[in-house]
Design a protein around this motif. Structure first.
Motif, PDB file in Angstrom:
ATOM      1  N   ALA A 321      40.447  34.473  27.458  1.00 30.83           N
ATOM      2  CA  ALA A 321      40.615  34.542  28.912  1.00 30.83           C
ATOM      3  C   ALA A 321      39.647  35.550  29.519  1.00 30.83           C
ATOM      4  O   ALA A 321      39.068  35.311  30.588  1.00 30.83           O
ATOM      5  CB  ALA A 321      42.057  34.919  29.249  1.00 30.83           C
ATOM      6  N   GLN A 322      39.469  36.677  28.847  1.00 35.67           N
ATOM      7  CA  GLN A 322      38.549  37.695  29.368  1.00 35.67           C
ATOM      8  C   GLN A 322      37.106  37.196  29.364  1.00 35.67           C
ATOM      9  O   GLN A 322      36.341  37.478  30.290  1.00 35.67           O
ATOM     10  CB  GLN A 322      38.688  38.979  28.542  1.00 35.67           C
ATOM     11  N   LEU A 328      33.707  36.084  36.977  1.00 34.48           N
ATOM     12  CA  LEU A 328      34.386  35.888  38.256  1.00 34.48           C
ATOM     13  C   LEU A 328      34.376  37.150  39.118  1.00 34.48           C
ATOM     14  O   LEU A 328      34.578  37.077  40.326  1.00 34.48           O
ATOM     15  CB  LEU A 328      35.831  35.422  38.021  1.00 34.48           C
ATOM     16  N   GLY A 329      34.213  38.307  38.513  1.00 38.14           N
ATOM     17  CA  GLY A 329      34.089  39.539  39.288  1.00 38.14           C
ATOM     18  C   GLY A 329      35.381  40.139  39.782  1.00 38.14           C
ATOM     19  O   GLY A 329      35.374  40.955  40.709  1.00 38.14           O
ATOM     20  N   SER A 330      36.523  39.779  39.186  1.00 39.31           N
ATOM     21  CA  SER A 330      37.810  40.321  39.622  1.00 39.31           C
ATOM     22  C   SER A 330      38.306  41.358  38.631  1.00 39.31           C
ATOM     23  O   SER A 330      38.721  41.036  37.516  1.00 39.31           O
ATOM     24  CB  SER A 330      38.852  39.196  39.753  1.00 39.31           C
ATOM     25  N   ASP A 331      38.282  42.628  39.030  1.00 40.46           N
ATOM     26  CA  ASP A 331      38.781  43.692  38.153  1.00 40.46           C
ATOM     27  C   ASP A 331      40.279  43.567  37.929  1.00 40.46           C
ATOM     28  O   ASP A 331      40.776  43.861  36.834  1.00 40.46           O
ATOM     29  CB  ASP A 331      38.464  45.063  38.766  1.00 40.46           C
ATOM     30  N   ARG A 332      41.011  43.155  38.945  1.00 42.19           N
ATOM     31  CA  ARG A 332      42.461  43.005  38.785  1.00 42.19           C
ATOM     32  C   ARG A 332      42.785  41.913  37.759  1.00 42.19           C
ATOM     33  O   ARG A 332      43.729  42.051  36.977  1.00 42.19           O
ATOM     34  CB  ARG A 332      43.111  42.698  40.138  1.00 42.19           C
ATOM     35  N   MET A 334      40.866  41.024  35.226  1.00 38.78           N
ATOM     36  CA  MET A 334      40.530  41.586  33.917  1.00 38.78           C
ATOM     37  C   MET A 334      41.583  42.597  33.474  1.00 38.78           C
ATOM     38  O   MET A 334      41.880  42.721  32.273  1.00 38.78           O
ATOM     39  CB  MET A 334      39.155  42.245  33.976  1.00 38.78           C
ATOM     40  N   SER A 335      42.179  43.313  34.424  1.00 34.64           N
ATOM     41  CA  SER A 335      43.250  44.249  34.101  1.00 34.64           C
ATOM     42  C   SER A 335      44.457  43.510  33.532  1.00 34.64           C
ATOM     43  O   SER A 335      45.026  43.904  32.499  1.00 34.64           O
ATOM     44  CB  SER A 335      43.642  45.031  35.352  1.00 34.64           C
ATOM     45  N   LEU A 336      44.860  42.438  34.200  1.00 35.46           N
ATOM     46  CA  LEU A 336      46.000  41.664  33.717  1.00 35.46           C
ATOM     47  C   LEU A 336      45.724  41.089  32.329  1.00 35.46           C
ATOM     48  O   LEU A 336      46.598  41.093  31.450  1.00 35.46           O
ATOM     49  CB  LEU A 336      46.316  40.537  34.707  1.00 35.46           C
ATOM     50  N   ALA A 361      43.328  48.295  30.869  1.00 33.74           N
ATOM     51  CA  ALA A 361      44.083  47.682  31.963  1.00 33.74           C
ATOM     52  C   ALA A 361      44.247  48.648  33.129  1.00 33.74           C
ATOM     53  O   ALA A 361      44.069  48.274  34.297  1.00 33.74           O
ATOM     54  CB  ALA A 361      45.451  47.206  31.460  1.00 33.74           C
ATOM     55  N   HIS A 362      44.588  49.898  32.838  1.00 34.92           N
ATOM     56  CA  HIS A 362      44.771  50.892  33.897  1.00 34.92           C
ATOM     57  C   HIS A 362      43.455  51.198  34.597  1.00 34.92           C
ATOM     58  O   HIS A 362      43.400  51.304  35.829  1.00 34.92           O
ATOM     59  CB  HIS A 362      45.373  52.174  33.319  1.00 34.92           C
ATOM     60  N   ALA A 363      42.390  51.350  33.822  1.00 36.88           N
ATOM     61  CA  ALA A 363      41.092  51.678  34.428  1.00 36.88           C
ATOM     62  C   ALA A 363      40.627  50.561  35.348  1.00 36.88           C
ATOM     63  O   ALA A 363      40.123  50.816  36.460  1.00 36.88           O
ATOM     64  CB  ALA A 363      40.061  51.926  33.327  1.00 36.88           C
TER      65      ALA A 363
END
Length: 494
Positions: A321-322, A328-332, A334-336, A361-363
Protein backbone atom coordinates in the motif's frame (compact mmCIF):
# COMPACT_ATOMS: atom_id res chain seq x y z
CA UNK A 1 -19.34 17.91 -21.89
CA UNK A 2 -22.29 20.23 -22.19
CA UNK A 3 -22.59 22.57 -19.28
CA UNK A 4 -25.61 22.12 -17.09
CA UNK A 5 -28.43 24.59 -17.28
CA UNK A 6 -30.52 22.95 -14.59
CA UNK A 7 -29.88 24.07 -11.05
CA UNK A 8 -30.73 22.15 -7.92
CA UNK A 9 -34.34 22.06 -6.80
CA UNK A 10 -35.84 25.15 -5.23
CA UNK A 11 -36.41 25.30 -1.48
CA UNK A 12 -39.78 24.23 -0.18
CA UNK A 13 -40.34 27.70 1.21
CA UNK A 14 -38.95 31.12 0.31
CA UNK A 15 -35.57 31.71 1.88
CA UNK A 16 -35.54 34.21 4.73
CA UNK A 17 -32.37 36.28 5.14
CA UNK A 18 -30.36 35.32 8.22
CA UNK A 19 -30.09 38.76 9.78
CA UNK A 20 -28.59 37.48 13.02
CA UNK A 21 -25.64 35.93 11.21
CA UNK A 22 -25.22 39.04 9.08
CA UNK A 23 -25.01 41.13 12.22
CA UNK A 24 -22.29 38.87 13.63
CA UNK A 25 -20.18 39.47 10.52
CA UNK A 26 -20.18 43.17 11.33
CA UNK A 27 -18.03 45.34 9.11
CA UNK A 28 -15.90 42.48 7.78
CA UNK A 29 -16.29 41.47 4.14
CA UNK A 30 -17.70 37.98 3.44
CA UNK A 31 -14.21 36.86 2.38
CA UNK A 32 -12.65 38.17 5.60
CA UNK A 33 -15.30 36.49 7.69
CA UNK A 34 -14.83 33.21 5.80
CA UNK A 35 -11.12 33.38 6.65
CA UNK A 36 -12.04 33.70 10.34
CA UNK A 37 -14.29 30.65 10.04
CA UNK A 38 -11.49 28.59 8.51
CA UNK A 39 -9.08 29.74 11.23
CA UNK A 40 -11.58 28.83 13.96
CA UNK A 41 -12.03 25.41 12.35
CA UNK A 42 -8.30 24.76 12.51
CA UNK A 43 -8.31 25.69 16.20
CA UNK A 44 -10.64 22.77 16.99
CA UNK A 45 -9.29 20.32 14.44
CA UNK A 46 -12.07 20.74 11.87
CA UNK A 47 -11.53 21.29 8.17
CA UNK A 48 -14.14 23.35 6.33
CA UNK A 49 -13.79 24.89 2.89
CA UNK A 50 -15.59 28.10 3.77
CA UNK A 51 -15.48 31.00 1.31
CA UNK A 52 -17.32 34.25 0.62
CA UNK A 53 -19.98 32.44 -1.38
CA UNK A 54 -20.80 30.14 1.52
CA UNK A 55 -21.15 33.12 3.86
CA UNK A 56 -23.42 34.76 1.30
CA UNK A 57 -25.61 31.67 1.12
CA UNK A 58 -25.92 31.60 4.91
CA UNK A 59 -26.85 35.26 5.10
CA UNK A 60 -29.35 34.89 2.25
CA UNK A 61 -31.08 32.11 4.19
CA UNK A 62 -30.30 29.44 1.62
CA UNK A 63 -28.60 27.37 4.31
CA UNK A 64 -31.24 26.98 6.96
CA UNK A 65 -29.08 24.75 9.16
CA UNK A 66 -25.33 24.07 8.79
CA UNK A 67 -23.84 20.60 8.68
CA UNK A 68 -22.23 19.24 11.84
CA UNK A 69 -18.70 20.42 11.04
CA UNK A 70 -19.82 24.01 10.49
CA UNK A 71 -22.05 23.82 13.56
CA UNK A 72 -19.08 22.95 15.76
CA UNK A 73 -17.04 25.77 14.24
CA UNK A 74 -19.77 28.39 14.65
CA UNK A 75 -20.45 27.39 18.25
CA UNK A 76 -16.71 27.59 18.92
CA UNK A 77 -16.58 31.09 17.41
CA UNK A 78 -19.56 32.31 19.43
CA UNK A 79 -19.47 30.45 22.77
CA UNK A 80 -22.65 30.40 24.78
CA UNK A 81 -24.89 30.77 21.73
CA UNK A 82 -27.09 28.17 20.09
CA UNK A 83 -27.75 27.63 16.41
CA UNK A 84 -31.04 29.45 16.86
CA UNK A 85 -29.18 32.41 18.34
CA UNK A 86 -27.09 32.45 15.15
CA UNK A 87 -30.21 32.67 13.03
CA UNK A 88 -30.42 29.04 11.92
CA UNK A 89 -33.48 26.79 11.96
CA UNK A 90 -33.55 23.83 14.37
CA UNK A 91 -31.95 20.75 12.83
CA UNK A 92 -35.16 18.76 13.27
CA UNK A 93 -37.02 21.15 10.99
CA UNK A 94 -34.76 20.37 8.01
CA UNK A 95 -34.28 16.62 8.51
CA UNK A 96 -35.72 14.45 5.80
CA UNK A 97 -35.76 17.23 3.21
CA UNK A 98 -33.08 15.47 1.18
CA UNK A 99 -35.15 12.36 0.86
CA UNK A 100 -38.25 14.27 -0.21
CA UNK A 101 -36.31 16.24 -2.82
CA UNK A 102 -34.46 13.28 -4.25
CA UNK A 103 -37.56 11.28 -5.13
CA UNK A 104 -39.19 14.02 -7.21
CA UNK A 105 -39.87 13.19 -10.84
CA UNK A 106 -36.85 13.65 -13.14
CA UNK A 107 -36.76 16.66 -15.40
CA UNK A 108 -36.57 16.36 -19.21
CA UNK A 109 -33.04 16.04 -20.60
CA UNK A 110 -31.09 19.26 -20.85
CA UNK A 111 -30.83 20.59 -24.38
CA UNK A 112 -27.60 19.51 -25.98
CA UNK A 113 -26.79 16.90 -23.32
CA UNK A 114 -25.37 13.58 -24.43
CA UNK A 115 -27.57 10.45 -24.12
CA UNK A 116 -27.63 9.29 -20.55
CA UNK A 117 -26.48 12.69 -19.28
CA UNK A 118 -29.88 14.13 -18.32
CA UNK A 119 -30.04 15.60 -14.85
CA UNK A 120 -32.64 14.62 -12.30
CA UNK A 121 -34.39 17.11 -10.08
CA UNK A 122 -32.29 17.93 -7.08
CA UNK A 123 -29.08 16.59 -8.57
CA UNK A 124 -26.05 18.76 -7.82
CA UNK A 125 -23.81 20.11 -10.54
CA UNK A 126 -21.11 17.78 -11.74
CA UNK A 127 -17.78 18.78 -10.16
CA UNK A 128 -15.98 17.10 -13.05
CA UNK A 129 -17.76 19.26 -15.66
CA UNK A 130 -15.08 21.72 -16.80
CA UNK A 131 -17.61 23.77 -18.76
CA UNK A 132 -19.90 24.32 -15.79
CA UNK A 133 -20.48 28.01 -15.13
CA UNK A 134 -20.65 27.64 -11.32
CA UNK A 135 -18.10 29.37 -9.16
CA UNK A 136 -15.15 26.95 -9.03
CA UNK A 137 -14.57 27.83 -5.39
CA UNK A 138 -18.00 26.37 -4.60
CA UNK A 139 -16.66 22.84 -4.88
CA UNK A 140 -17.03 21.96 -1.22
CA UNK A 141 -15.46 18.83 0.17
CA UNK A 142 -17.67 15.74 -0.17
CA UNK A 143 -17.50 14.93 3.52
CA UNK A 144 -18.60 18.47 4.36
CA UNK A 145 -21.82 18.90 2.32
CA UNK A 146 -23.76 22.13 2.44
CA UNK A 147 -26.83 21.86 4.61
CA UNK A 148 -29.16 22.60 1.69
CA UNK A 149 -27.49 20.13 -0.68
CA UNK A 150 -30.23 17.72 -1.83
CA UNK A 151 -27.75 14.86 -1.36
CA UNK A 152 -26.82 15.82 2.19
CA UNK A 153 -26.23 12.35 3.55
CA UNK A 154 -26.07 13.52 7.16
CA UNK A 155 -29.74 14.51 7.05
CA UNK A 156 -31.47 11.51 5.48
CA UNK A 157 -33.98 10.08 7.94
CA UNK A 158 -35.12 7.63 5.27
CA UNK A 159 -31.73 5.90 5.23
CA UNK A 160 -31.40 5.90 9.00
CA UNK A 161 -34.87 4.42 9.53
CA UNK A 162 -34.33 1.79 6.86
CA UNK A 163 -31.11 0.70 8.56
CA UNK A 164 -32.25 0.78 12.17
CA UNK A 165 -35.66 -0.83 11.62
CA UNK A 166 -34.73 -3.29 8.91
CA UNK A 167 -38.09 -2.70 7.26
CA UNK A 168 -39.23 -3.50 3.74
CA UNK A 169 -37.19 -0.69 2.11
CA UNK A 170 -33.59 -1.82 2.42
CA UNK A 171 -30.66 0.50 2.82
CA UNK A 172 -29.47 -0.58 -0.60
CA UNK A 173 -32.66 0.59 -2.25
CA UNK A 174 -32.83 3.73 -0.13
CA UNK A 175 -29.24 4.53 -1.04
CA UNK A 176 -29.29 4.06 -4.80
CA UNK A 177 -32.82 4.01 -6.18
CA UNK A 178 -33.65 7.70 -5.47
CA UNK A 179 -30.38 8.64 -7.17
CA UNK A 180 -31.10 6.90 -10.44
CA UNK A 181 -29.70 3.37 -9.96
CA UNK A 182 -32.46 0.81 -9.68
CA UNK A 183 -31.59 -2.47 -7.98
CA UNK A 184 -33.20 -5.87 -7.74
CA UNK A 185 -36.36 -6.66 -9.68
CA UNK A 186 -36.73 -3.13 -11.01
CA UNK A 187 -33.35 -3.37 -12.72
CA UNK A 188 -34.09 -6.80 -14.18
CA UNK A 189 -37.16 -5.56 -16.01
CA UNK A 190 -35.16 -3.42 -18.44
CA UNK A 191 -31.66 -3.42 -19.91
CA UNK A 192 -29.22 -0.92 -18.49
CA UNK A 193 -28.47 2.03 -20.74
CA UNK A 194 -24.96 3.37 -20.95
CA UNK A 195 -24.07 5.17 -17.76
CA UNK A 196 -23.57 8.92 -17.58
CA UNK A 197 -22.87 11.60 -15.02
CA UNK A 198 -26.03 10.99 -12.92
CA UNK A 199 -25.12 7.32 -12.42
CA UNK A 200 -21.50 8.12 -11.57
CA UNK A 201 -22.65 10.75 -9.06
CA UNK A 202 -25.15 8.29 -7.56
CA UNK A 203 -22.45 5.67 -7.14
CA UNK A 204 -20.10 8.09 -5.40
CA UNK A 205 -22.90 9.24 -3.12
CA UNK A 206 -23.80 5.63 -2.26
CA UNK A 207 -20.25 5.09 -0.98
CA UNK A 208 -20.48 8.21 1.21
CA UNK A 209 -23.85 7.22 2.65
CA UNK A 210 -22.77 3.70 3.48
CA UNK A 211 -19.66 5.03 5.21
CA UNK A 212 -21.73 7.52 7.18
CA UNK A 213 -24.13 4.82 8.39
CA UNK A 214 -21.18 2.63 9.40
CA UNK A 215 -19.58 5.54 11.30
CA UNK A 216 -22.73 5.93 13.33
CA UNK A 217 -24.14 2.43 13.66
CA UNK A 218 -21.56 -0.23 12.81
CA UNK A 219 -21.66 -2.91 10.15
CA UNK A 220 -23.84 -5.79 11.32
CA UNK A 221 -27.21 -4.47 10.16
CA UNK A 222 -25.82 -2.97 6.97
CA UNK A 223 -23.64 -5.56 5.25
CA UNK A 224 -26.17 -7.71 3.42
CA UNK A 225 -28.19 -4.70 2.35
CA UNK A 226 -25.13 -2.99 0.90
CA UNK A 227 -24.49 -5.89 -1.50
CA UNK A 228 -27.24 -4.73 -3.87
CA UNK A 229 -25.60 -1.36 -4.64
CA UNK A 230 -22.36 -3.21 -5.37
CA UNK A 231 -24.08 -5.50 -7.88
CA UNK A 232 -25.69 -2.45 -9.48
CA UNK A 233 -22.31 -0.73 -9.70
CA UNK A 234 -20.68 -3.58 -11.60
CA UNK A 235 -23.73 -3.86 -13.84
CA UNK A 236 -23.11 -0.23 -14.78
CA UNK A 237 -19.52 -1.06 -15.67
CA UNK A 238 -20.73 -3.89 -17.89
CA UNK A 239 -23.18 -1.55 -19.63
CA UNK A 240 -20.44 0.93 -20.52
CA UNK A 241 -20.31 4.70 -20.19
CA UNK A 242 -21.00 7.67 -22.43
CA UNK A 243 -17.42 8.98 -22.19
CA UNK A 244 -14.06 8.01 -20.76
CA UNK A 245 -14.16 10.43 -17.84
CA UNK A 246 -17.44 8.88 -16.72
CA UNK A 247 -16.01 5.38 -17.12
CA UNK A 248 -13.06 6.34 -14.92
CA UNK A 249 -15.42 7.65 -12.25
CA UNK A 250 -17.50 4.47 -12.42
CA UNK A 251 -14.47 2.23 -12.01
CA UNK A 252 -13.17 4.27 -9.09
CA UNK A 253 -16.63 4.38 -7.51
CA UNK A 254 -17.20 0.64 -7.94
CA UNK A 255 -13.81 -0.09 -6.42
CA UNK A 256 -14.45 2.18 -3.44
CA UNK A 257 -17.88 0.63 -2.99
CA UNK A 258 -16.32 -2.87 -3.03
CA UNK A 259 -13.94 -1.71 -0.27
CA UNK A 260 -16.82 -0.24 1.74
CA UNK A 261 -18.85 -3.44 1.46
CA UNK A 262 -15.72 -5.42 2.26
CA UNK A 263 -15.23 -3.36 5.41
CA UNK A 264 -18.82 -4.03 6.46
CA UNK A 265 -18.11 -7.75 6.07
CA UNK A 266 -14.80 -7.35 7.92
CA UNK A 267 -16.32 -5.49 10.86
CA UNK A 268 -19.16 -8.00 11.16
CA UNK A 269 -16.76 -10.96 11.31
CA UNK A 270 -17.22 -12.26 7.74
CA UNK A 271 -13.53 -12.38 6.93
CA UNK A 272 -13.78 -14.56 3.80
CA UNK A 273 -16.37 -12.22 2.28
CA UNK A 274 -14.23 -9.21 3.15
CA UNK A 275 -11.16 -10.76 1.53
CA UNK A 276 -13.15 -11.37 -1.66
CA UNK A 277 -14.44 -7.78 -1.82
CA UNK A 278 -10.99 -6.30 -1.19
CA UNK A 279 -9.54 -8.52 -3.92
CA UNK A 280 -12.26 -7.32 -6.28
CA UNK A 281 -11.37 -3.69 -5.53
CA UNK A 282 -7.67 -4.44 -6.03
CA UNK A 283 -8.38 -6.06 -9.39
CA UNK A 284 -10.37 -3.00 -10.46
CA UNK A 285 -7.51 -0.73 -9.40
CA UNK A 286 -4.91 -2.77 -11.26
CA UNK A 287 -7.07 -2.92 -14.39
CA UNK A 288 -7.44 0.86 -14.55
CA UNK A 289 -4.05 1.87 -13.13
CA UNK A 290 -5.70 3.66 -10.20
CA UNK A 291 -2.94 3.98 -7.58
CA UNK A 292 -5.23 5.66 -5.04
CA UNK A 293 -7.71 2.79 -5.19
CA UNK A 294 -4.88 0.24 -5.08
CA UNK A 295 -3.45 1.86 -1.94
CA UNK A 296 -6.88 1.82 -0.29
CA UNK A 297 -7.48 -1.84 -1.17
CA UNK A 298 -4.08 -2.90 0.18
CA UNK A 299 -4.65 -0.76 3.30
CA UNK A 300 -7.83 -2.64 4.14
CA UNK A 301 -6.29 -5.98 3.18
CA UNK A 302 -3.52 -5.34 5.70
CA UNK A 303 -6.05 -4.55 8.42
CA UNK A 304 -8.03 -7.70 7.61
CA UNK A 305 -4.92 -9.89 7.59
CA UNK A 306 -3.97 -8.61 11.03
CA UNK A 307 -7.42 -9.35 12.43
CA UNK A 308 -7.51 -12.76 10.77
CA UNK A 309 -4.26 -13.80 12.42
CA UNK A 310 -2.02 -13.45 9.37
CA UNK A 311 0.44 -10.78 10.60
CA UNK A 312 3.14 -11.42 7.99
CA UNK A 313 0.58 -10.87 5.23
CA UNK A 314 -0.50 -7.71 7.05
CA UNK A 315 3.06 -6.35 6.89
CA UNK A 316 3.44 -7.20 3.20
CA UNK A 317 0.06 -5.68 2.27
CA UNK A 318 0.80 -2.50 4.23
CA UNK A 319 4.16 -2.16 2.51
CA UNK A 320 2.52 -2.70 -0.89
CA UNK A 321 0.00 0.00 0.00
CA UNK A 322 2.83 2.40 0.82
CA UNK A 323 4.48 1.75 -2.55
CA UNK A 324 1.21 2.50 -4.34
CA UNK A 325 0.48 5.57 -2.21
CA UNK A 326 3.89 7.22 -2.31
CA UNK A 327 3.29 9.12 -5.62
CA UNK A 328 -0.05 10.45 -4.33
CA UNK A 329 1.58 12.99 -2.01
CA UNK A 330 -0.63 12.43 1.05
CA UNK A 331 1.32 12.33 4.32
CA UNK A 332 -1.81 11.41 6.26
CA UNK A 333 -2.38 8.39 4.02
CA UNK A 334 1.24 7.29 4.47
CA UNK A 335 0.79 7.73 8.23
CA UNK A 336 -2.22 5.42 8.27
CA UNK A 337 -0.40 2.84 6.17
CA UNK A 338 2.56 2.93 8.57
CA UNK A 339 0.09 2.14 11.36
CA UNK A 340 -1.22 -0.82 9.35
CA UNK A 341 2.37 -2.06 9.07
CA UNK A 342 2.88 -1.51 12.82
CA UNK A 343 -0.12 -3.72 13.50
CA UNK A 344 1.44 -6.51 11.47
CA UNK A 345 4.78 -6.23 13.28
CA UNK A 346 2.94 -6.33 16.61
CA UNK A 347 1.22 -9.54 15.52
CA UNK A 348 4.66 -10.99 14.79
CA UNK A 349 5.77 -9.96 18.31
CA UNK A 350 8.41 -7.73 16.70
CA UNK A 351 8.47 -4.84 19.16
CA UNK A 352 11.29 -3.03 17.36
CA UNK A 353 9.61 -3.19 13.94
CA UNK A 354 6.34 -2.04 15.51
CA UNK A 355 7.95 0.90 17.32
CA UNK A 356 9.75 2.03 14.16
CA UNK A 357 6.52 1.94 12.12
CA UNK A 358 4.69 3.83 14.88
CA UNK A 359 7.39 6.52 14.89
CA UNK A 360 6.99 6.95 11.12
CA UNK A 361 3.21 7.14 11.52
CA UNK A 362 3.48 9.94 14.09
CA UNK A 363 6.06 11.89 12.09
CA UNK A 364 3.94 11.74 8.93
CA UNK A 365 0.78 12.62 10.85
CA UNK A 366 2.40 15.75 12.28
CA UNK A 367 2.92 17.11 8.76
CA UNK A 368 -0.81 17.81 8.69
CA UNK A 369 -3.57 17.49 6.15
CA UNK A 370 -3.33 18.34 2.48
CA UNK A 371 -5.51 18.47 -0.61
CA UNK A 372 -3.97 15.13 -1.63
CA UNK A 373 -5.66 13.30 1.26
CA UNK A 374 -8.27 10.83 -0.05
CA UNK A 375 -11.90 11.50 0.78
CA UNK A 376 -12.32 8.12 2.48
CA UNK A 377 -9.77 9.13 5.12
CA UNK A 378 -12.14 11.59 6.82
CA UNK A 379 -12.19 9.19 9.81
CA UNK A 380 -8.42 9.42 10.31
CA UNK A 381 -7.59 11.98 12.92
CA UNK A 382 -5.73 12.02 16.21
CA UNK A 383 -8.31 9.74 17.81
CA UNK A 384 -7.83 7.00 15.21
CA UNK A 385 -4.05 7.36 15.48
CA UNK A 386 -4.29 6.81 19.23
CA UNK A 387 -6.74 3.95 18.83
CA UNK A 388 -4.60 2.04 16.35
CA UNK A 389 -1.52 2.53 18.49
CA UNK A 390 -3.46 1.19 21.47
CA UNK A 391 -4.21 -1.95 19.49
CA UNK A 392 -0.52 -2.41 18.71
CA UNK A 393 0.56 -2.22 22.35
CA UNK A 394 -2.32 -4.46 23.38
CA UNK A 395 -1.19 -7.09 20.86
CA UNK A 396 2.31 -6.83 22.33
CA UNK A 397 0.89 -7.32 25.85
CA UNK A 398 1.82 -3.85 27.12
CA UNK A 399 -1.57 -3.26 28.74
CA UNK A 400 -0.65 -0.08 30.60
CA UNK A 401 0.57 1.70 27.48
CA UNK A 402 -2.37 0.34 25.49
CA UNK A 403 -4.93 1.63 28.00
CA UNK A 404 -3.41 5.12 27.98
CA UNK A 405 -3.67 5.36 24.21
CA UNK A 406 -7.19 3.88 24.19
CA UNK A 407 -8.32 6.44 26.77
CA UNK A 408 -6.95 9.26 24.63
CA UNK A 409 -8.65 7.84 21.55
CA UNK A 410 -12.07 7.73 23.21
CA UNK A 411 -11.63 11.24 24.64
CA UNK A 412 -10.54 12.77 21.33
CA UNK A 413 -13.11 11.15 19.05
CA UNK A 414 -15.67 13.36 17.31
CA UNK A 415 -19.15 12.54 18.71
CA UNK A 416 -20.36 11.97 15.14
CA UNK A 417 -18.34 8.71 14.96
CA UNK A 418 -20.45 6.76 17.45
CA UNK A 419 -19.09 3.41 16.35
CA UNK A 420 -15.49 4.48 16.91
CA UNK A 421 -16.27 5.85 20.36
CA UNK A 422 -17.72 2.45 21.25
CA UNK A 423 -14.71 0.69 19.69
CA UNK A 424 -12.07 2.73 21.49
CA UNK A 425 -13.92 2.46 24.80
CA UNK A 426 -14.22 -1.31 24.36
CA UNK A 427 -10.46 -1.43 23.72
CA UNK A 428 -9.95 0.63 26.87
CA UNK A 429 -12.14 -1.71 28.93
CA UNK A 430 -10.24 -4.78 27.76
CA UNK A 431 -6.81 -3.23 28.34
CA UNK A 432 -7.78 -2.08 31.84
CA UNK A 433 -9.15 -5.51 32.69
CA UNK A 434 -5.93 -7.21 31.60
CA UNK A 435 -3.85 -4.58 33.37
CA UNK A 436 -5.55 -5.56 36.64
CA UNK A 437 -7.88 -2.59 37.08
CA UNK A 438 -11.29 -4.33 37.11
CA UNK A 439 -13.38 -1.50 38.52
CA UNK A 440 -12.22 0.95 35.84
CA UNK A 441 -12.63 -1.74 33.18
CA UNK A 442 -16.21 -2.34 34.25
CA UNK A 443 -16.98 1.38 34.15
CA UNK A 444 -15.66 1.60 30.57
CA UNK A 445 -17.52 -1.57 29.62
CA UNK A 446 -20.80 -0.11 30.90
CA UNK A 447 -20.25 2.96 28.72
CA UNK A 448 -19.92 0.69 25.70
CA UNK A 449 -23.06 -1.24 26.61
CA UNK A 450 -24.98 2.04 26.73
CA UNK A 451 -24.03 2.64 23.07
CA UNK A 452 -25.08 -0.75 21.73
CA UNK A 453 -28.61 0.45 21.00
CA UNK A 454 -27.01 2.69 18.36
CA UNK A 455 -24.06 0.55 17.25
CA UNK A 456 -24.16 -2.94 15.73
CA UNK A 457 -20.62 -4.28 15.40
CA UNK A 458 -19.50 -7.88 15.88
CA UNK A 459 -15.98 -6.63 16.48
CA UNK A 460 -17.09 -4.59 19.49
CA UNK A 461 -19.26 -7.37 20.88
CA UNK A 462 -16.39 -9.83 20.56
CA UNK A 463 -14.12 -7.46 22.46
CA UNK A 464 -16.72 -7.07 25.22
CA UNK A 465 -17.07 -10.83 25.50
CA UNK A 466 -13.32 -11.13 26.02
CA UNK A 467 -13.41 -8.41 28.66
CA UNK A 468 -16.26 -10.18 30.46
CA UNK A 469 -14.24 -13.41 30.61
CA UNK A 470 -11.26 -11.58 32.11
CA UNK A 471 -13.48 -9.86 34.69
CA UNK A 472 -15.34 -12.98 35.85
CA UNK A 473 -12.94 -13.66 38.75
CA UNK A 474 -13.37 -10.04 39.90
CA UNK A 475 -17.15 -10.03 40.25
CA UNK A 476 -16.92 -8.53 43.74
CA UNK A 477 -15.04 -5.45 42.51
CA UNK A 478 -17.01 -2.20 42.21
CA UNK A 479 -19.23 -2.17 39.13
CA UNK A 480 -18.01 -5.50 37.77
CA UNK A 481 -21.13 -7.42 38.76
CA UNK A 482 -23.36 -4.84 37.04
CA UNK A 483 -21.27 -5.01 33.87
CA UNK A 484 -21.31 -8.81 33.81
CA UNK A 485 -25.06 -8.96 34.39
CA UNK A 486 -25.83 -6.40 31.70
CA UNK A 487 -23.44 -8.08 29.28
CA UNK A 488 -25.05 -11.48 29.94
CA UNK A 489 -28.45 -10.00 29.11
CA UNK A 490 -27.37 -8.95 25.61
CA UNK A 491 -29.22 -10.75 22.81
CA UNK A 492 -27.12 -13.52 21.34
CA UNK A 493 -25.83 -12.97 17.81
CA UNK A 494 -27.11 -15.38 15.21
Amino acid sequence: MASSTVTSSQPERPARPNLAFRQLRGRRSPAEFAALVRRAAREIGERVSCDARYIGRVEAGEIRCPNYAYERVFLHMFPGRTLTDLGFAPRSSVRGRAARTAVEAPQPPTAGAAPGESRAAGEPYDPYDTQDTHDPHDRHEPHEPYAEDPLNHEESDVLRRAFMTGGGATVAAATLAPLGLATGAAAAERPLRRAGTPEATALEEAVRRIRLLDDRHGADGLYRRAAAPLRAAYALLDAGATRQTTADRLHAGAGELAISVGWLAHDSGRFDDARSHYAEALATARMTGDQALEAHAFCNTAFLARDAGRPREAVRAAQAAQRAARPLGSDRLMSLLALREAGGWAGLADRTGCAQALARAHALFERGRSDADPEWMSFYGEAELEGLEAQCWSTLGDWGRASRHAWRAARLQDPHFTRNIALYTAELADDLAREGRPDEAAEAGLRVLSLLDQVQSSRIQTMLAGTARVLLPHRRASGVSEFLDRHASLPRRV
